[in-house]
Enzyme design. Structure first.
Site, PDB file in Angstrom:
ATOM      1  N   ALA A  68       0.872  -1.178   0.000  1.00 48.18           N
ATOM      2  CA  ALA A  68       0.000   0.000   0.000  1.00 48.18           C
ATOM      3  C   ALA A  68       0.908   1.227   0.000  1.00 48.18           C
ATOM      4  O   ALA A  68       2.088   1.138   0.344  1.00 48.18           O
ATOM      5  CB  ALA A  68      -0.876  -0.029   1.244  1.00 48.18           C
ATOM      6  N   GLU A 115      -0.566  -9.264  -0.475  1.00 44.01           N
ATOM      7  CA  GLU A 115      -1.984  -9.555  -0.230  1.00 44.01           C
ATOM      8  C   GLU A 115      -2.791  -9.543  -1.523  1.00 44.01           C
ATOM      9  O   GLU A 115      -3.684 -10.368  -1.718  1.00 44.01           O
ATOM     10  CB  GLU A 115      -2.554  -8.539   0.768  1.00 44.01           C
ATOM     11  N   GLU A 135       4.552  -5.185   7.395  1.00 46.49           N
ATOM     12  CA  GLU A 135       3.800  -4.127   8.090  1.00 46.49           C
ATOM     13  C   GLU A 135       4.259  -3.905   9.526  1.00 46.49           C
ATOM     14  O   GLU A 135       4.227  -2.777  10.028  1.00 46.49           O
ATOM     15  CB  GLU A 135       2.301  -4.449   8.080  1.00 46.49           C
TER      16      GLU A 135
HETATM   17  C1  HXC Z   1       5.068   4.433  -1.069  1.00 45.76           C
HETATM   18  C2  HXC Z   1       6.987   3.481  -1.898  1.00 45.76           C
HETATM   19  C3  HXC Z   1       6.616   2.220  -1.373  1.00 45.76           C
HETATM   20  C4  HXC Z   1       5.383   2.138  -0.664  1.00 45.76           C
HETATM   21  C5  HXC Z   1       8.508   2.013  -2.371  1.00 45.76           C
HETATM   22  N1  HXC Z   1       8.162   3.290  -2.503  1.00 45.76           N
HETATM   23  N2  HXC Z   1       7.592   1.340  -1.680  1.00 45.76           N
HETATM   24  N3  HXC Z   1       6.214   4.568  -1.731  1.00 45.76           N
HETATM   25  N4  HXC Z   1       4.665   3.269  -0.529  1.00 45.76           N
HETATM   26  N5  HXC Z   1       4.938   0.992  -0.161  1.00 45.76           N
HETATM   27  C6  HXC Z   1       8.908   4.354  -3.192  1.00 45.76           C
HETATM   28  C7  HXC Z   1      10.103   4.797  -2.401  1.00 45.76           C
HETATM   29  O1  HXC Z   1       9.718   5.730  -1.411  1.00 45.76           O
HETATM   30  C8  HXC Z   1      10.964   5.425  -3.478  1.00 45.76           C
HETATM   31  O2  HXC Z   1      10.450   6.701  -3.778  1.00 45.76           O
HETATM   32  C9  HXC Z   1      10.684   4.528  -4.680  1.00 45.76           C
HETATM   33  O3  HXC Z   1       9.465   3.855  -4.401  1.00 45.76           O
HETATM   34  C10 HXC Z   1      11.761   3.477  -4.899  1.00 45.76           C
HETATM   35  O4  HXC Z   1      11.937   2.772  -3.676  1.00 45.76           O
HETATM   36  P1  HXC Z   1      13.356   2.565  -2.969  1.00 45.76           P
HETATM   37  O5  HXC Z   1      13.095   2.295  -1.533  1.00 45.76           O
HETATM   38  O6  HXC Z   1      14.294   3.671  -3.317  1.00 45.76           O
HETATM   39  O7  HXC Z   1      13.859   1.239  -3.716  1.00 45.76           O
HETATM   40  P2  HXC Z   1      14.828   0.095  -3.141  1.00 45.76           P
HETATM   41  O8  HXC Z   1      15.980   0.727  -2.379  1.00 45.76           O
HETATM   42  O9  HXC Z   1      15.127  -0.772  -4.311  1.00 45.76           O
HETATM   43  O10 HXC Z   1      13.961  -0.705  -2.074  1.00 45.76           O
HETATM   44  C11 HXC Z   1      12.813  -1.437  -2.494  1.00 45.76           C
HETATM   45  C12 HXC Z   1      11.945  -1.833  -1.268  1.00 45.76           C
HETATM   46  C13 HXC Z   1      11.631  -0.558  -0.438  1.00 45.76           C
HETATM   47  C14 HXC Z   1      12.696  -2.855  -0.413  1.00 45.76           C
HETATM   48  C15 HXC Z   1      10.684  -2.508  -1.818  1.00 45.76           C
HETATM   49  O11 HXC Z   1      11.082   0.442  -1.309  1.00 45.76           O
HETATM   50  C16 HXC Z   1      10.613  -0.803   0.639  1.00 45.76           C
HETATM   51  O12 HXC Z   1      10.946  -1.343   1.691  1.00 45.76           O
HETATM   52  N6  HXC Z   1       9.386  -0.368   0.435  1.00 45.76           N
HETATM   53  C17 HXC Z   1       8.321  -0.461   1.405  1.00 45.76           C
HETATM   54  C18 HXC Z   1       7.844  -1.870   1.523  1.00 45.76           C
HETATM   55  C19 HXC Z   1       6.738  -2.002   2.556  1.00 45.76           C
HETATM   56  O13 HXC Z   1       6.968  -1.739   3.742  1.00 45.76           O
HETATM   57  N7  HXC Z   1       5.560  -2.372   2.110  1.00 45.76           N
HETATM   58  C20 HXC Z   1       4.399  -2.532   2.994  1.00 45.76           C
HETATM   59  C21 HXC Z   1       3.661  -1.267   3.026  1.00 45.76           C
HETATM   60  S1  HXC Z   1       2.410  -1.348   4.245  1.00 45.76           S
HETATM   61  P3  HXC Z   1      11.427   7.990  -3.907  1.00 45.76           P
HETATM   62  O14 HXC Z   1      10.453   9.117  -4.087  1.00 45.76           O
HETATM   63  O15 HXC Z   1      12.234   8.053  -2.665  1.00 45.76           O
HETATM   64  O16 HXC Z   1      12.229   7.666  -5.134  1.00 45.76           O
HETATM   65  C22 HXC Z   1       1.163  -2.112   3.515  1.00 45.76           C
HETATM   66  C23 HXC Z   1      -0.060  -2.189   4.371  1.00 45.76           C
HETATM   67  C24 HXC Z   1      -1.014  -3.142   3.800  1.00 45.76           C
HETATM   68  O17 HXC Z   1       1.204  -2.540   2.415  1.00 45.76           O
HETATM   69  C25 HXC Z   1      -2.277  -3.074   4.573  1.00 45.76           C
HETATM   70  C26 HXC Z   1      -3.438  -2.833   3.712  1.00 45.76           C
HETATM   71  C27 HXC Z   1      -3.268  -3.024   2.282  1.00 45.76           C
END
Ligand code: HXC
Length: 262
Positions: A68, A115, A135
């Site tokens: 998300a 999911e 999460e």
């Molecule tokens: C918003 C996101 C994002 C996310 C990545 N980005 N994931 N933005 N929401 N979930 C954005 C980053 O901020 C960044 O933007 C760009 O995408 C590239 O990501 P990087 O982090 O620079 O890439 P990398 O170093 O290759 O790392 C990849 C990654 C990391 C490991 C996937 O991005 C990451 O950990 N993302 C979050 C994963 C996460 O926690 N997902 C769960 C979310 S909670 P900029 O602008 O800086 O370039 C969730 C709740 C679900 O999903 C409940 C209901 C659905």
């Protein structure tokens, strides 16, 4: 003509097959609300389209979806989330979509991305796909069915460990643990294999395919005895279809069945 969108792409790459590609590369396909709205529109159109018999949902080689949209969610209050039923519409497809949906996962499928993949009828992935429910690291928990669907897929012990630690698992593990139906070495092989399977499913009777999807999904909701009975009722009802007669007659005559989808 196929509609055009901001965050997704829709194509019909094979006969009877619609492909929806998540396309928000700057954010690794983070699933913001407008993206989900577009996805639901495209899925509803594919469900209604007489030329579509099977669907493929995919992302890019680098990311199926990184979750998300964390930046969108960060400021939400409880009352906003509760009164708008935040995330509820994500699972709409599990009710309205009667046609089979395959998720083709390469790269990150994290949080809501994992999911969403789990809502598909089955998952194909690359060996180095990166699945997980991280999460907990953000001070929250899965909110789009992860604690339920992942647990049904891998069992309580593994699901609990994955959700409490937030550690991710590979596509190879996903296949070994029954989360994914098949694993491929490369992205190209994944897409080719997924489209081939979708095309195969699309070549069968639409009536039988819908029935098959319906009864397998019932196994996730019903106790065994009720599920077996439900299956038998649907099986019985298919004797009312023309395609059952066509399929069995074609077998006896050693011919290819020409489905009427009736
Ligand atoms: C918003 C996101 C994002 C996310 C990545 N980005 N994931 N933005 N929401 N979930 C954005 C980053 O901020 C960044 O933007 C760009 O995408 C590239 O990501 P990087 O982090 O620079 O890439 P990398 O170093 O290759 O790392 C990849 C990654 C990391 C490991 C996937 O991005 C990451 O950990 N993302 C979050 C994963 C996460 O926690 N997902 C769960 C979310 S909670 P900029 O602008 O800086 O370039 C969730 C709740 C679900 O999903 C409940 C209901 C659905």
């Amino acid at each position: 003509a196929l509609r055009s969108y901001e965050y997704i792409q829709v194509s019909e790459p094979r006969p009877g097959v619609a492909q929806i590609t998540l396309n928000r590369p700057k954010a690794l396909n983070a699933l913001c609300t407008p993206l989900i709205r577009e996805l639901n529109t495209a899925l509803r159109e594919a469900q209604a389209s007489p030329t579509v018999a099977a669907l493929v949902l995919t992302g890019s080689e680098r990311a199926f979806a990184a979750g998300a949209d964390i930046k969108e969610m960060a400021p939400l209050t409880f009352s906003e989330a509760y009164t708008t039923s935040f995330i509820e519409s994500w699972s709409d497809l599990t009710s309205f979509l009667k046609k089979p949906l395959i998720a083709a996962v390469s790269g990150h499928a994290l949080g809501g991305g994992c999911e969403l993949a789990l809502m598909a009828d089955f998952i194909y992935c690359t060996a180095n796909a990166n699945f997980g429910q991280p999460e907990i690291k953000l001070g929250t928990i899965p909110g789009a069915g992860g604690s339920q669907r992942l647990t049904r897929a891998v069992g309580k012990a593994k699901a609990m460990e994955l959700i409490l630690t937030g550690k991710s698992f590979s596509g190879e593990e996903a296949e070994r643990w029954g989360v994914a139906a098949r694993v491929f070495n490369t992205y190209e092989e994944l897409m080719e294999g997924t489209l081939k399977t979708a095309e195969q499913i699309a070549s069968y009777s639409k009536v039988a395919v819908q029935g098959a999807k319906e009864v397998v999904n019932k196994s996730q909701d019903l106790p065994l005895r009720d599920g077996v009975e439900y299956e038998r009722r649907v099986f019985h009802s298919l004797f009312g279809s023309q395609d059952q007669k066509i399929g069995m007659k074609a077998f006896a005559e050693k011919k290819k069945a020409e489905w009427k989808n009736e």
